[in-house]
Design a protein around this motif. Structure first.
Motif, PDB file in Angstrom:
ATOM      1  N   HIS A  42       0.756  -1.082   0.123  1.00 40.37           N
ATOM      2  CA  HIS A  42       0.011   0.055  -0.019  1.00 40.37           C
ATOM      3  C   HIS A  42       0.732   1.313   0.149  1.00 40.37           C
ATOM      4  O   HIS A  42       1.396   1.931   1.080  1.00 40.37           O
ATOM      5  CB  HIS A  42      -0.838   0.024   1.215  1.00 40.37           C
ATOM      6  N   SER A  80       1.560 -10.017  -1.910  1.00 39.99           N
ATOM      7  CA  SER A  80       0.235 -10.024  -1.987  1.00 39.99           C
ATOM      8  C   SER A  80      -0.329 -11.475  -2.148  1.00 39.99           C
ATOM      9  O   SER A  80      -1.422 -11.590  -2.062  1.00 39.99           O
ATOM     10  CB  SER A  80      -0.380  -9.243  -3.131  1.00 39.99           C
ATOM     11  N   CYS A 190      -3.725   0.799   8.993  1.00 35.30           N
ATOM     12  CA  CYS A 190      -4.093  -0.493   8.624  1.00 35.30           C
ATOM     13  C   CYS A 190      -3.370  -1.336   7.778  1.00 35.30           C
ATOM     14  O   CYS A 190      -2.765  -0.620   6.560  1.00 35.30           O
ATOM     15  CB  CYS A 190      -5.677  -0.036   7.998  1.00 35.30           C
ATOM     16  N   TYR A 191      -3.283  -2.577   7.914  1.00 36.57           N
ATOM     17  CA  TYR A 191      -2.539  -3.517   7.012  1.00 36.57           C
ATOM     18  C   TYR A 191      -3.268  -3.556   5.714  1.00 36.57           C
ATOM     19  O   TYR A 191      -2.483  -4.011   4.801  1.00 36.57           O
ATOM     20  CB  TYR A 191      -2.442  -4.932   7.719  1.00 36.57           C
ATOM     21  N   ASN A 192      -4.419  -3.363   5.555  1.00 35.21           N
ATOM     22  CA  ASN A 192      -5.257  -3.309   4.099  1.00 35.21           C
ATOM     23  C   ASN A 192      -5.118  -1.909   3.414  1.00 35.21           C
ATOM     24  O   ASN A 192      -5.979  -1.569   2.520  1.00 35.21           O
ATOM     25  CB  ASN A 192      -6.667  -3.868   4.646  1.00 35.21           C
ATOM     26  N   CYS A 199      -9.758  -0.948   8.187  1.00 38.53           N
ATOM     27  CA  CYS A 199     -10.471  -1.982   7.715  1.00 38.53           C
ATOM     28  C   CYS A 199     -11.185  -2.635   9.052  1.00 38.53           C
ATOM     29  O   CYS A 199     -12.331  -3.021   8.932  1.00 38.53           O
ATOM     30  CB  CYS A 199      -9.845  -3.127   7.366  1.00 38.53           C
ATOM     31  N   CYS A 202      -7.986  -6.115  10.631  1.00 39.50           N
ATOM     32  CA  CYS A 202      -6.739  -6.796  10.492  1.00 39.50           C
ATOM     33  C   CYS A 202      -6.048  -6.544  11.985  1.00 39.50           C
ATOM     34  O   CYS A 202      -6.467  -5.608  12.790  1.00 39.50           O
ATOM     35  CB  CYS A 202      -5.854  -6.088   9.453  1.00 39.50           C
TER      36      CYS A 202
END
Length: 228
Positions: A42, A80, A190-192, A199, A202
């Motif tokens: 990201h 990913s 956020c890891y997302n 999110c 996570c």
């Protein structure tokens, strides 16, 4: 020329490093920030880091060290194809661990800082964090500090304002520094890759939310005690 009252902050755009940026602004006359591209999925976090630094009137340097992500393909933050560990797996580290990341970050930061005449480095690592990453421990930071000084024959000082603070105490520090809203609404933990509250599911979001709830409960309780 050495600037004794200057610091370079490793800034990722997340809750911890942003809090450290404003801690540094309180404790040093001159503050600069460095952010790293390390192959993370990201890239938005680097843009957020730059905006935070710019809004804080802090000079910002972005370094590309993405080679590190090619050395170990077993990290879910840089690969990913790997599903992220939702919980810490037994007696090992979650696959969000990027081997050597903080060592590389601080080494490159020190080299850059030296060229700027800066010998105070600030990083948001913490032993109280959920993951227990080995490169977040105080023993590692102290060891690396000695190594950097020996490698460059200088006297760097690595500052770790969050080392013994849990997430609720990091929120408290942000509040004390007057940047609670900024940290809550403008950072990316956020890891997302979702800013602010993220999110929600996570590991990074869970830790952030639990710390926030704990701090707000403590703050409300304290305010009520004062009113009574």
């Amino acid at each position: 020329m050495k600037h004794r009252n200057a610091a370079l902050v490793c800034l990722s755009g997340g809750q911890d490093s942003t809090t450290c940026l404003f801690w540094a602004k309180k404790h040093f006359e001159c503050v600069e920030a460095v952010c790293f591209i390390y192959g993370q999925k990201h890239s938005l976090e680097t843009k957020i880091a730059e905006k935070i630094a710019t809004d804080a009137n802090v000079p910002f340097k972005l370094m590309d060290i993405s080679l590190i992500s090619q050395l170990d393909r077993n990290c879910s933050l840089t690969n990913s194809a790997i599903e992220m560990d939702k919980e810490k797996p037994g007696d090992t580290y979650p696959n969000t661990f990027v081997p050597g990341r903080n060592m590389v970050f601080l080494t490159f930061a020190a080299i850059w800082a030296r060229s700027r005449g800066i010998f105070n480095l600030v990083t948001g690592v913490s032993e109280a964090d959920y993951s227990g990453y080995p490169d977040c421990r105080d023993t590692f930071i102290r060891s690396l500090n000695v190594t950097l000084n020996l490698a460059m024959d200088e006297q760097f000082v690595i500052h770790t304002p969050l080392m013994n603070r849990d997430k609720s105490e990091v929120w408290q520090l942000a509040d004390e520094l007057g940047v609670f809203d900024l940290v809550r609404n403008e950072t990316l933990t956020c890891y997302n890759g979702i800013p602010a509250d993220g999110c929600g599911h996570c590991p990074a979001c869970k830790l952030r939310r639990e710390g926030l709830e704990k701090y707000l409960e403590r703050k409300i309780r304290k305010n009520n005690e004062h009113q009574n």
